[in-house]
Design a protein around this motif. Structure first.
Motif, PDB file in Angstrom:
ATOM      1  N   VAL A 133      20.041  26.960  22.696  1.00 33.53           N
ATOM      2  CA  VAL A 133      18.621  26.675  22.428  1.00 33.53           C
ATOM      3  C   VAL A 133      18.401  26.729  20.911  1.00 33.53           C
ATOM      4  O   VAL A 133      17.718  25.882  20.342  1.00 33.53           O
ATOM      5  CB  VAL A 133      17.678  27.629  23.186  1.00 33.53           C
ATOM      6  CG1 VAL A 133      16.225  27.310  22.856  1.00 33.53           C
ATOM      7  CG2 VAL A 133      17.904  27.515  24.692  1.00 33.53           C
ATOM      8  N   ASP A 134      19.020  27.699  20.267  1.00 32.88           N
ATOM      9  CA  ASP A 134      18.908  27.737  18.813  1.00 32.88           C
ATOM     10  C   ASP A 134      19.538  26.504  18.182  1.00 32.88           C
ATOM     11  O   ASP A 134      19.028  25.968  17.195  1.00 32.88           O
ATOM     12  CB  ASP A 134      19.527  29.016  18.250  1.00 32.88           C
ATOM     13  CG  ASP A 134      18.516  30.149  18.244  1.00 32.88           C
ATOM     14  OD1 ASP A 134      17.900  30.384  19.295  1.00 32.88           O
ATOM     15  OD2 ASP A 134      18.322  30.774  17.183  1.00 32.88           O
ATOM     16  N   ALA A 135      20.639  26.043  18.746  1.00 32.81           N
ATOM     17  CA  ALA A 135      21.273  24.830  18.224  1.00 32.81           C
ATOM     18  C   ALA A 135      20.292  23.654  18.306  1.00 32.81           C
ATOM     19  O   ALA A 135      20.147  22.877  17.354  1.00 32.81           O
ATOM     20  CB  ALA A 135      22.544  24.518  19.013  1.00 32.81           C
TER      21      ALA A 135
ATOM     22  N   GLU B  21      18.278  31.170   7.924  1.00 30.36           N
ATOM     23  CA  GLU B  21      18.478  32.302   8.835  1.00 30.36           C
ATOM     24  C   GLU B  21      19.098  31.866  10.149  1.00 30.36           C
ATOM     25  O   GLU B  21      19.829  32.621  10.782  1.00 30.36           O
ATOM     26  CB  GLU B  21      17.144  33.005   9.096  1.00 30.36           C
ATOM     27  CG  GLU B  21      16.575  33.611   7.834  1.00 30.36           C
ATOM     28  CD  GLU B  21      15.377  34.519   8.097  1.00 30.36           C
ATOM     29  OE1 GLU B  21      14.988  35.207   7.164  1.00 30.36           O
ATOM     30  OE2 GLU B  21      14.847  34.527   9.220  1.00 30.36           O
ATOM     31  N   GLU B  22      18.797  30.643  10.548  1.00 24.36           N
ATOM     32  CA  GLU B  22      19.306  30.158  11.832  1.00 24.36           C
ATOM     33  C   GLU B  22      20.825  30.085  11.863  1.00 24.36           C
ATOM     34  O   GLU B  22      21.431  30.142  12.928  1.00 24.36           O
ATOM     35  CB  GLU B  22      18.736  28.780  12.175  1.00 24.36           C
ATOM     36  CG  GLU B  22      17.251  28.761  12.507  1.00 24.36           C
ATOM     37  CD  GLU B  22      16.890  29.471  13.806  1.00 24.36           C
ATOM     38  OE1 GLU B  22      17.791  29.863  14.560  1.00 24.36           O
ATOM     39  OE2 GLU B  22      15.685  29.647  14.046  1.00 24.36           O
ATOM     40  N   SER B  23      21.450  29.931  10.703  1.00 24.26           N
ATOM     41  CA  SER B  23      22.903  29.786  10.721  1.00 24.26           C
ATOM     42  C   SER B  23      23.555  31.044  11.321  1.00 24.26           C
ATOM     43  O   SER B  23      24.568  30.949  12.000  1.00 24.26           O
ATOM     44  CB  SER B  23      23.427  29.489   9.320  1.00 24.26           C
ATOM     45  OG  SER B  23      23.190  30.591   8.481  1.00 24.26           O
TER      46      SER B  23
ATOM     47  N   ASP C 230      14.164  38.132  13.377  1.00 26.72           N
ATOM     48  CA  ASP C 230      14.084  36.870  12.620  1.00 26.72           C
ATOM     49  C   ASP C 230      13.105  35.908  13.270  1.00 26.72           C
ATOM     50  O   ASP C 230      12.298  35.270  12.597  1.00 26.72           O
ATOM     51  CB  ASP C 230      15.448  36.165  12.599  1.00 26.72           C
ATOM     52  CG  ASP C 230      16.388  36.744  11.563  1.00 26.72           C
ATOM     53  OD1 ASP C 230      15.975  37.639  10.810  1.00 26.72           O
ATOM     54  OD2 ASP C 230      17.545  36.283  11.520  1.00 26.72           O
ATOM     55  N   GLU C 231      13.204  35.766  14.589  1.00 32.24           N
ATOM     56  CA  GLU C 231      12.359  34.778  15.280  1.00 32.24           C
ATOM     57  C   GLU C 231      10.879  35.121  15.075  1.00 32.24           C
ATOM     58  O   GLU C 231      10.057  34.241  14.822  1.00 32.24           O
ATOM     59  CB  GLU C 231      12.673  34.723  16.786  1.00 32.24           C
ATOM     60  CG  GLU C 231      14.132  34.426  17.160  1.00 32.24           C
ATOM     61  CD  GLU C 231      14.661  33.078  16.689  1.00 32.24           C
ATOM     62  OE1 GLU C 231      13.952  32.359  15.963  1.00 32.24           O
ATOM     63  OE2 GLU C 231      15.807  32.736  17.042  1.00 32.24           O
ATOM     64  N   VAL C 232      10.559  36.396  15.163  1.00 33.76           N
ATOM     65  CA  VAL C 232       9.162  36.786  14.954  1.00 33.76           C
ATOM     66  C   VAL C 232       8.772  36.530  13.497  1.00 33.76           C
ATOM     67  O   VAL C 232       7.664  36.074  13.209  1.00 33.76           O
ATOM     68  CB  VAL C 232       8.945  38.260  15.363  1.00 33.76           C
ATOM     69  CG1 VAL C 232       7.519  38.687  15.084  1.00 33.76           C
ATOM     70  CG2 VAL C 232       9.264  38.436  16.850  1.00 33.76           C
TER      71      VAL C 232
ATOM     72  N   MET D  29      12.820  28.374  16.922  1.00 31.80           N
ATOM     73  CA  MET D  29      12.774  27.658  18.186  1.00 31.80           C
ATOM     74  C   MET D  29      11.711  26.588  18.119  1.00 31.80           C
ATOM     75  O   MET D  29      10.642  26.819  17.597  1.00 31.80           O
ATOM     76  CB  MET D  29      12.346  28.598  19.307  1.00 31.80           C
ATOM     77  CG  MET D  29      13.200  29.796  19.419  1.00 31.80           C
ATOM     78  SD  MET D  29      14.806  29.269  19.877  1.00 31.80           S
ATOM     79  CE  MET D  29      15.506  30.823  20.301  1.00 31.80           C
ATOM     80  N   TYR D  30      11.996  25.483  18.692  1.00 25.99           N
ATOM     81  CA  TYR D  30      10.991  24.464  18.610  1.00 25.99           C
ATOM     82  C   TYR D  30      11.385  23.259  19.436  1.00 25.99           C
ATOM     83  O   TYR D  30      12.539  22.945  19.563  1.00 25.99           O
ATOM     84  CB  TYR D  30      10.832  24.035  17.136  1.00 25.99           C
ATOM     85  CG  TYR D  30       9.970  22.846  16.993  1.00 25.99           C
ATOM     86  CD1 TYR D  30      10.493  21.647  16.586  1.00 25.99           C
ATOM     87  CD2 TYR D  30       8.649  22.932  17.336  1.00 25.99           C
ATOM     88  CE1 TYR D  30       9.700  20.542  16.488  1.00 25.99           C
ATOM     89  CE2 TYR D  30       7.851  21.834  17.245  1.00 25.99           C
ATOM     90  CZ  TYR D  30       8.370  20.646  16.819  1.00 25.99           C
ATOM     91  OH  TYR D  30       7.578  19.571  16.735  1.00 25.99           O
TER      92      TYR D  30
ATOM     93  N   ALA E  30      18.379  41.995  15.338  1.00 24.11           N
ATOM     94  CA  ALA E  30      18.178  41.298  14.066  1.00 24.11           C
ATOM     95  C   ALA E  30      17.730  39.868  14.319  1.00 24.11           C
ATOM     96  O   ALA E  30      16.843  39.337  13.633  1.00 24.11           O
ATOM     97  CB  ALA E  30      19.469  41.311  13.254  1.00 24.11           C
ATOM     98  N   LYS E  31      18.313  39.237  15.319  1.00 30.46           N
ATOM     99  CA  LYS E  31      17.960  37.849  15.620  1.00 30.46           C
ATOM    100  C   LYS E  31      16.522  37.746  16.104  1.00 30.46           C
ATOM    101  O   LYS E  31      15.756  36.901  15.644  1.00 30.46           O
ATOM    102  CB  LYS E  31      18.903  37.278  16.690  1.00 30.46           C
ATOM    103  CG  LYS E  31      18.543  35.861  17.064  1.00 30.46           C
ATOM    104  CD  LYS E  31      19.368  35.348  18.229  1.00 30.46           C
ATOM    105  CE  LYS E  31      19.108  33.871  18.453  1.00 30.46           C
ATOM    106  NZ  LYS E  31      17.744  33.580  18.892  1.00 30.46           N
ATOM    107  N   VAL E  32      16.146  38.631  17.022  1.00 28.71           N
ATOM    108  CA  VAL E  32      14.790  38.580  17.562  1.00 28.71           C
ATOM    109  C   VAL E  32      13.774  38.883  16.448  1.00 28.71           C
ATOM    110  O   VAL E  32      12.721  38.251  16.358  1.00 28.71           O
ATOM    111  CB  VAL E  32      14.636  39.542  18.764  1.00 28.71           C
ATOM    112  CG1 VAL E  32      13.187  39.674  19.180  1.00 28.71           C
ATOM    113  CG2 VAL E  32      15.468  39.031  19.943  1.00 28.71           C
TER     114      VAL E  32
HETATM  115 FE   LIG Z   1      15.765  30.706  18.313  1.00 28.72          FE
END
Ligand SMILES: [Fe+2]
Ligand SMILES: [Fe+2]
Ligand SMILES: [Fe+2]
Lengths: 327, 202
Positions: free
Chosen positions: A145-147, A174-176, A91-93, A1-2, A87-89
């Motif tokens: 938001v990830d996009a 990983e974002e894919s 990844d974000e951390v 995220m950014y 799994a996604k969360v």
């Molecule tokens: Fe994200």
């Protein structure tokens, strides 16, 4: 995220005159040749400062960004979705870990960065200061938001600072999964019941203004970033990034039969997207701490820090000493 | 707190001020090296913060090998990596390293890493036996300095590394089953197509 915050405050370029002109020229020539800058290379103070600020804010955004989505892990619809979201969360951390490390190679300690986050001194993406009322809000984040983050991250991965680029390459890979997972969630809501469709439409209505804020203030009002572009710290203007996002995702949203809450949104003949300027006063307010969830987000981090303190202290050994990580 | 998240509302109130962090609150750092596939060399991936070598290995596994295929991984305290200067252009770092005479004493193994392209990762090139890391680099210059310009060399005493045991490699065998982590497991295409055919939005 950014996204967002880093371009909000202006930069002072006048101290550039104090840099060694020969070293500065060699530094700029290296970047112009497309070579990366590594931690032990000479670099102007402004470059170091801007990169620390940008990478640190990116790291904070990942860790704070895990909160609005993390909220829905316990209430995810079904086991499969729960596994995916967890799994996604995670990844974000993990992204935050990689980014903090990259910022540390520039000389700011992780302790200092965490302190600055908790005290509200350094910023993170404004979008995470909004609440996730329903599962559909969570789906909005995972997909769109990830996009938006991916648009920024892919651009920044071509930047000039080696450790940041290497972290971003990993992150983008990983974002894919995040993007596909998020799209999958939204397709299911879109092709579900009238109630499910309505739920996503309402989430879209809530999240569209912060999504437009996500890329930062319009080029017309944002700080001059010419030198940061030349140094490949910033890889595109805010409006360019926003336009790229709209170009890729508005058709996909429309395809699902949802309405974007902006009657002026359209692509003009020259291929650029036109839209109603989002409320930049609100953006400023939220960035400066007065959004619906700012207090809660920082409080959660503060409590986590306080509760974990005894564990960290118990694990300390006298053998420790700090050296700047290598790359 | 008045949050939408019941778990947040259940958090204890922390009344005391959170003080600025003490030095090393986040511990020291460990460098992480990953072998992506059996037969491929190890390469540097990044760092983790950890209170000791053993936990560094655990955290490295979580941070760097959650997703991608991985044959093995190892970690070493950042302070145990002996680092050469970084050169540029066509200047080979081995040309600027000092000559080191053979040392007397008991030799040990050193793992040698090269950086051959700026911006890329350091990659393992081999192992040498020496008493001192400086000596190890000098020997590496004779053995591994072939054609490409080397910009940076790392020498790591093998006995400072926390390797992965053969038994532990089973950890990664579960990766292919965790399909929910793969982008390719989210095939919305059919559902989307069916939806578009039925709907008349477009
Ligand atoms: Fe994200
Ligand atoms: Fe992320
Ligand atoms: Fe993500």
């Amino acid at each position: 995220m950014y996204g967002g915050g880093n371009t909000f405050e202006g930069i002072k370029t006048d101290n550039l005159a104090q840099e060694d002109p020969i070293k500065l020229a060699a530094f700029e020539a290296r970047i112009a040749r497309g070579e990366k800058i590594e931690p032990t290379d000479w670099m102007p103070q402004l470059y170091r400062k801007q990169l620390i600020r940008m990478i640190e804010q990116h790291a904070h955004s990942e860790i704070i960004g895990a909160l609005p989505e993390g909220t829905w892990i316990t209430r995810a619809p079904g086991f499969k979705r729960k596994m995916s979201l967890m799994a996604k969360v995670q990844d974000e951390v993990g992204h935050a870990q990689l980014l903090y490390s990259a910022a540390e190679t520039l000389g700011k300690s992780r302790e200092q960065m965490i302190d600055d986050l908790i005290n509200g001194k350094s910023k993170y993406s404004n979008i995470f200061n909004y609440p996730t009322f329903t599962w559909a809000d969570c789906c909005f984040i995972s997909w769109l938001v990830d996009a938006g983050a991916i648009v920024n991250q892919l651009a920044n991965a071509k930047g000039s600072y080696g450790p940041y680029c290497r972290a971003l390459d990993r992150i983008c890979a990983e974002e894919s999964f995040h993007l596909k997972y998020g799209h999958h969630c939204v397709i299911y809501l879109a092709s579900g019941t009238a109630k499910q469709r309505q739920m996503f439409q309402e989430a879209l209505n809530r999240w569209w203004p912060p999504m437009m804020h996500f890329f930062g203030p319009s080029d017309k009002i944002s700080a001059h970033t010419e030198v940061l572009m030349r140094w490949k710290v910033k890889m595109g203007t805010n409006d360019e990034m926003r336009n790229q996002f709209l170009d890729m995702y508005v058709p996909k949203i429309w395809e699902l039969g949802f309405t974007i809450p902006d009657p002026n949104l359209k692509k003009n003949e020259s291929g650029k997207w036109e839209y109603t300027e989002p409320d930049w006063e609100e953006f400023k307010r939220v960035i400066n701490g007065d959004g619906p969830c700012n207090k809660e987000r920082l409080e959660v981090r503060r409590i986590a820090e306080a509760r974990g303190k005894w564990v960290r202290e118990a694990l300390k050994t006298p053998k420790m000493s700090y050296v700047t990580p290598l790359a | 707190m008045n949050s939408l998240d019941p778990r947040v509302n259940r958090l204890p109130q922390i009344t005391e001020a959170v003080l600025p962090k003490a030095a090393l609150d986040q511990f020291g750092t460990y460098e992480v090296f990953v072998q992506p596939k059996e037969g491929k060399p190890f390469q540097h991936e990044g760092i983790v913060h950890a209170p000791n070598l053993e936990l560094a290995w655990v955290l490295a596994k979580e941070t760097f090998t959650r997703r991608f295929t991985c044959a093995s991984l190892y970690v070493v305290d950042t302070r145990d990596v002996y680092v050469s200067p970084l050169t540029e252009g066509d200047k080979n770092v081995y040309d600027v390293l000092p000559q080191v005479a053979e040392q007397s004493g008991s030799k040990k193994n050193f793992e040698i890493y090269h950086l051959v392209k700026r911006g890329k990762q350091h990659v393992h090139v081999g192992t040498v036996q020496a008493v001192l890391p400086q000596e190890a680099m000098h020997l590496a210059g004779k053995q591994f300095n072939h054609s490409k310009v080397v910009f940076n060399v790392w020498a790591i005493a093998t006995d400072t590394i926390r390797f992965t045991t053969d038994e532990e490699k089973e950890l990664w065998l579960t990766l292919p089953e965790k399909k929910f982590r793969d982008a390719s497991d989210y095939k919305g295409g059919d559902k989307l197509k069916e939806f578009l055919e039925k709907s008349n939005f477009n």
